[in-house]
Enzyme design. Structure first.
Site, PDB file in Angstrom:
ATOM      1  N   ASN A   9       0.940  -1.243   0.036  1.00  0.00           N
ATOM      2  CA  ASN A   9      -0.061   0.007  -0.029  1.00  0.00           C
ATOM      3  C   ASN A   9       0.869   1.111   0.006  1.00  0.00           C
ATOM      4  O   ASN A   9       1.355   1.650   1.100  1.00  0.00           O
ATOM      5  CB  ASN A   9      -1.076  -0.124   1.213  1.00  0.00           C
ATOM      6  CG  ASN A   9      -1.561   1.257   1.602  1.00  0.00           C
ATOM      7  OD1 ASN A   9      -1.832   2.035   0.479  1.00  0.00           O
ATOM      8  ND2 ASN A   9      -2.277   1.594   2.417  1.00  0.00           N
ATOM      9  N   LYS A  11       0.264   4.356  -0.189  1.00  0.00           N
ATOM     10  CA  LYS A  11      -0.374   5.406   0.092  1.00  0.00           C
ATOM     11  C   LYS A  11      -0.333   6.636  -0.598  1.00  0.00           C
ATOM     12  O   LYS A  11      -0.106   6.441  -1.795  1.00  0.00           O
ATOM     13  CB  LYS A  11       0.086   5.721   1.647  1.00  0.00           C
ATOM     14  CG  LYS A  11       0.036   4.283   2.665  1.00  0.00           C
ATOM     15  CD  LYS A  11       0.047   4.747   3.986  1.00  0.00           C
ATOM     16  CE  LYS A  11      -0.185   3.376   4.701  1.00  0.00           C
ATOM     17  NZ  LYS A  11      -0.159   3.383   5.985  1.00  0.00           N
ATOM     18  N   HIS A  96      -9.622   1.031   4.795  1.00  0.00           N
ATOM     19  CA  HIS A  96      -8.293   1.310   5.596  1.00  0.00           C
ATOM     20  C   HIS A  96      -8.523   2.452   6.526  1.00  0.00           C
ATOM     21  O   HIS A  96      -9.337   3.282   6.470  1.00  0.00           O
ATOM     22  CB  HIS A  96      -7.153   1.940   4.382  1.00  0.00           C
ATOM     23  CG  HIS A  96      -5.920   1.863   5.110  1.00  0.00           C
ATOM     24  ND1 HIS A  96      -5.457   2.872   6.101  1.00  0.00           N
ATOM     25  CD2 HIS A  96      -4.892   1.149   4.957  1.00  0.00           C
ATOM     26  CE1 HIS A  96      -4.316   2.507   6.333  1.00  0.00           C
ATOM     27  NE2 HIS A  96      -3.666   1.474   5.969  1.00  0.00           N
ATOM     28  N   GLU A  98      -6.999   4.764   7.609  1.00  0.00           N
ATOM     29  CA  GLU A  98      -6.855   6.154   7.133  1.00  0.00           C
ATOM     30  C   GLU A  98      -8.041   6.558   6.600  1.00  0.00           C
ATOM     31  O   GLU A  98      -8.316   7.912   6.669  1.00  0.00           O
ATOM     32  CB  GLU A  98      -5.710   6.203   6.380  1.00  0.00           C
ATOM     33  CG  GLU A  98      -4.344   6.062   7.418  1.00  0.00           C
ATOM     34  CD  GLU A  98      -3.289   5.555   6.570  1.00  0.00           C
ATOM     35  OE1 GLU A  98      -3.051   5.649   5.273  1.00  0.00           O
ATOM     36  OE2 GLU A  98      -2.111   5.237   7.429  1.00  0.00           O
ATOM     37  N   GLU A 168      -5.472  -4.689  10.565  1.00  0.00           N
ATOM     38  CA  GLU A 168      -4.473  -3.813  10.843  1.00  0.00           C
ATOM     39  C   GLU A 168      -4.814  -2.729  12.063  1.00  0.00           C
ATOM     40  O   GLU A 168      -5.612  -1.959  12.050  1.00  0.00           O
ATOM     41  CB  GLU A 168      -4.403  -2.656   9.592  1.00  0.00           C
ATOM     42  CG  GLU A 168      -4.334  -3.514   8.281  1.00  0.00           C
ATOM     43  CD  GLU A 168      -3.546  -2.385   7.276  1.00  0.00           C
ATOM     44  OE1 GLU A 168      -2.304  -2.548   6.772  1.00  0.00           O
ATOM     45  OE2 GLU A 168      -4.205  -1.237   7.047  1.00  0.00           O
ATOM     46  N   GLY A 174       2.318   2.399  10.776  1.00  0.00           N
ATOM     47  CA  GLY A 174       3.403   3.484  10.574  1.00  0.00           C
ATOM     48  C   GLY A 174       3.994   4.247  12.025  1.00  0.00           C
ATOM     49  O   GLY A 174       4.624   5.194  11.762  1.00  0.00           O
ATOM     50  N   SER A 214       3.415  -2.040  10.315  1.00  0.00           N
ATOM     51  CA  SER A 214       4.855  -2.105  10.804  1.00  0.00           C
ATOM     52  C   SER A 214       5.403  -3.440  10.325  1.00  0.00           C
ATOM     53  O   SER A 214       6.323  -3.743  11.292  1.00  0.00           O
ATOM     54  CB  SER A 214       5.159  -1.794  12.098  1.00  0.00           C
ATOM     55  OG  SER A 214       4.787  -0.363  12.336  1.00  0.00           O
TER      56      SER A 214
HETATM   57  P1  PGA Z   1       2.833   0.314   7.779  1.00  0.00           P
HETATM   58  O1  PGA Z   1       1.388   0.640   6.976  1.00  0.00           O
HETATM   59  O2  PGA Z   1       3.229  -0.680   7.152  1.00  0.00           O
HETATM   60  O3  PGA Z   1       3.627   1.741   7.265  1.00  0.00           O
HETATM   61  O4  PGA Z   1       2.593   0.413   9.230  1.00  0.00           O
HETATM   62  C1  PGA Z   1       0.514  -0.649   6.774  1.00  0.00           C
HETATM   63  C2  PGA Z   1      -0.950  -0.111   6.310  1.00  0.00           C
HETATM   64  O5  PGA Z   1      -1.218   1.028   6.564  1.00  0.00           O
HETATM   65  O6  PGA Z   1      -1.341  -0.555   5.296  1.00  0.00           O
END
Ligand code: PGA
Length: 251
Positions: A9, A11, A96, A98, A168, A174, A214
Site C-alpha cells: 500500500n 499510500k 483502510h 486512514e 491492521e 506507521g 509495521s
Molecule cells: P505500515 O502501514 O506498514 O507503514 O505500518 C500499513 C498499512 O497502513 O497498510
C-alpha cells in the site's frame, strides 16, 4: 481460495517516475518460482501503468487504494470502480483506517463501495482493526466483529470468496510498533472464527487474512508462520524493493 498474499500500500507516496522504477525493480528481483501473490496499490494516477507492468508476470497484480461508493456522475474528484477496473486493476483496498478516520468512512458506506467493486469484477482487500484505546479497554474483538459483520455479512458465500481481509491494528500502522505474532495470531484466529460462525468452516478456511501494521523484512517471517496469517498489507516497507521482496519471500 486461501493464498499467501503480500500487498504494498503505497499510500500517497512516489511520483510517476519513482513508482514505475520501484515496480520494475521488484519484478526483476522476484524469483521465477515466486508463488506468493504480489499486489501493488499505487495512487490512482499510476494505476494504469502499474497494471500494465504487472501484466506478464504470474501472480502479480495492481490494486487501487479506494473507490467511489457511487457508480458515476457529479462527484468531483472521485474515481469509480469501473474506471479502476478499466485500468487493469484486479483489487481495491477498502476500509483502510486512514480512510475510516480521516474521511469518516462508515461500515455502511463500505457496503456501497464493495457493491461497486463487485459490479466491476474487482476483488476487495477489506481492512479492519482497532485503536489503542479500544485495545486497552478490551473492546477490540467486539469492534472488529462489528466492522466485519456490518460491512460483509450481507454477502453470499460466493461473494465473500472475493474478499481478502486485512487486520491492521491502528496503533501499529506507521508507528514502528508491530503487533507481536501472538497478538496478531489471536485476532486472525478470532476473525476466522467470526467468518466460520456466519459462513461455515469451509468458507472461513478459504479466506485469506493479512496482517498490516509495521510489518517489515525482519518481523514478517515470524508473523507469516502463524497458522491464521496468510500474508501482509505493507505500507512503509513496500516503498523499498529490497524490503518488499524480502517480505514476499518470508513464507
Ligand atoms: P505500515 O502501514 O506498514 O507503514 O505500518 C500499513 C498499512 O497502513 O497498510
Amino acid at each position: 481460495m486461501r493464498k499467501n498474499i503480500v500487498a504494498g500500500n503505497w499510500k500517497m507516496n512516489l511520483n510517476r517516475v519513482k513508482g514505475i522504477a520501484l515496480v520494475e525493480d521488484i519484478l526483476k528481483r522476484l524469483s521465477a518460482e515466486n508463488k506468493t501473490e504480489v499486489i501493488f496499490a499505487p495512487s490512482f494516477v499510476h494505476l494504469y501503468k502499474v497494471a500494465k507492468l504487472c501484466e506478464n508476470t504470474a501472480n502479480v497484480f495492481a490494486a487501487s487504494q479506494d473507490c467511489s461508493a457511487s457508480e458515476k456522475g457529479a462527484f468531483t474528484g472521485e474515481v469509480s470502480a469501473e474506471m479502476i477496473a478499466s485500468c487493469g486493476a484486479r483489487y481495491v483496498i477498502l476500509g483502510h483506517s486512514e480512510r475510516r478516520v480521516n474521511f469518516r468512512e462508515t461500515n455502511e458506506l463500505l457496503k456501497s463501495k464493495i457493491r461497486q467493486a463487485f459490479a466491476n469484477n474487482l476483488e476487495v482487500i477489506f481492512c479492519c482493526g482497532e485503536s489503542l484505546e479500544q485495545r486497552q479497554s478490551l473492546v477490540h474483538f467486539e469492534w472488529i466483529k462489528s466492522q466485519i459483520s456490518e460491512s460483509l455479512f450481507h454477502l453470499s458465500a460466493a461473494e465473500l470468496a472475493k474478499i481478502v481481509i486485512a487486520y491492521e491494528p491502528i496503533w501499529a500502522i506507521g508507528t514502528g510498533v508491530t503487533a507481536s505474532s501472538d497478538q496478531a495470531q489471536e485476532v486472525h484466529s478470532f476473525i476466522r472464527g467470526v467468518i466460520e460462525e456466519q459462513y461455515g468452516g469451509e468458507v472461513s478456511q478459504n479466506t485469506s487474512i493479512l496482517y498490516g501494521g509495521s510489518c517489515n523484512s525482519v518481523n514478517a517471517v515470524e508473523l507469516f508462520s502463524q497458522k491464521d496469517i496468510d500474508g501482509g498489507l505493507i505500507g512503509g516497507a513496500s516503498l523499498s524493493a529490497e524490503n518488499f521482496v524480502a517480505i514476499t519471500n518470508s513464507f
